[in-house]
Scaffold this active site. Structure first.
Site, short mmCIF file in Angstrom:
data_model
loop_
_atom_site.label_atom_id
_atom_site.label_comp_id
_atom_site.label_asym_id
_atom_site.label_seq_id
_atom_site.Cartn_x
_atom_site.Cartn_y
_atom_site.Cartn_z
N TYR A 88 64.39 61.10 11.57
CA TYR A 88 64.55 61.86 10.32
C TYR A 88 63.43 61.50 9.33
O TYR A 88 62.82 62.39 8.73
CB TYR A 88 65.92 61.56 9.71
CG TYR A 88 66.28 62.44 8.54
CD1 TYR A 88 66.76 63.72 8.74
CD2 TYR A 88 66.12 61.98 7.23
CE1 TYR A 88 67.09 64.54 7.66
CE2 TYR A 88 66.44 62.78 6.15
CZ TYR A 88 66.93 64.06 6.37
OH TYR A 88 67.25 64.86 5.30
N ASN B 175 65.30 75.15 4.13
CA ASN B 175 66.36 74.22 3.78
C ASN B 175 67.05 73.62 5.01
O ASN B 175 67.65 72.56 4.93
CB ASN B 175 67.38 74.95 2.90
CG ASN B 175 68.63 74.15 2.65
OD1 ASN B 175 68.62 73.20 1.88
ND2 ASN B 175 69.72 74.52 3.31
#
Length: 286
Positions: free
Chosen positions: A180, A114
């Site tokens: 990203y 995560n």
């Protein structure tokens, strides 16, 4: 004839509604006697995941770099929770986290990759290489190392599940977020490769692609930035016109890591309220 696979997945719950969560007279929760490691476990989404797994009976190992918040969450949850300082870019740190899980609770059954960081928004021409490297190191290399180090432990536990938290930015281009975007696209390929490599060891590997989820990750600017990702998105055109909540993602995560998803691997789950679909029609008025 019962398939040999049934002995390697978490125990199935009977389909009989009267017995659905009862075994030998005891209330059974989905993750009783299982151990789950969640990276970025004290953050907005991570803490939601950790609390839900714990509520469903799991032992939880909270991995992260924020010692104060991680330790506080472990103290709040009590005996079936441990915090471990985990730098996902460091293989030895991963080894220590997995050792903590096995030493404290006897096995590792589920890994949730995560942890993630975002880049300050900038066009490619104005993105420095250090920023590029940092984002890929955490988001991609961190996921790679998690799979690499956790896989032997999951194998020792006779199988389990890995879920990599990706992003809707891993399903399309987004201006000013090249590092990203690249990291999350790469996580998709890594996930599918791991699913092929680990499937015969009874280890399932899937991705979740959240859209705009109402956490500080979305609502606050990244380090070095003056605007947040949320500033670029309004939920007004979404088919479901609201921001997502961490619990939306958590509920999907619990399904994918449970025995209910025992035939699912190498798959991608988008949870974005319809963001990727494009603008929705307005509701008809009477």
């Amino acid at each position: 004839m019962v398939s040999h696979l049934a002995h390697h997945w978490p125990p199935f719950i009977t389909d009989d509604p009267g017995q659905s969560h009862v075994l030998k007279g005891h209330l059974m929760r989905r993750f009783d006697d299982q151990t789950v490691l969640v990276t970025g476990g004290s953050g907005g989404q991570g803490s939601s995941h950790v609390r839900a797994f714990h509520a469903e009976g799991a032992n939880v190992v909270i991995g992260g770099i924020d010692v104060e918040r991680g330790a506080a969450l472990a103290d709040e949850l009590g005996n079936r929770a441990r915090f471990v300082h985990l730098d996902v870019t460091d293989e030895s740190s991963w080894s220590a986290a997995v050792l903590t899980a096995e030493s404290a609770f006897g096995a590792l059954n589920v890994l949730v990759n995560n942890a993630g960081v975002q880049n300050p928004p900038a066009p490619i021409e104005k993105t420095d290489q250090a920023t590029w490297s940092r984002i890929l190191d955490v988001n991609l290399t961190g996921t790679f190392l998690g799979i690499k180090v956790a896989a032997p432990a999951l194998r020792r536990a006779s199988g389990g599940a890995i879920v990599n938290i990706a992003s809707t930015m891993g399903l399309g281009g987004t201006a000013h977020y090249a590092p990203y975007v690249a990291s999350k696209w790469a996580v998709r390929g890594l996930t599918q490769t791991a699913a092929l490599e680990l499937g015969r060891d009874h280890i399932r590997v899937n991705t979740i692609h959240p859209g705009v989820i109402a956490t500080s990750f979305i609502n606050e600017p990244a380090a070095g930035a003056t605007v947040a990702i949320a500033d670029f998105y309004s939920p007004e055109p979404f088919a479901i016109p609201r921001l997502g909540e961490p619990t939306d993602v958590t509920r999907l995560l619990l399904f994918l890591t449970s025995s209910d998803a025992s035939f699912i691997t190498g798959s991608e789950y988008v949870i974005d309220g319809g963001l990727l679909l494009g603008p929705a029609l307005q509701a008809e008025t009477a």
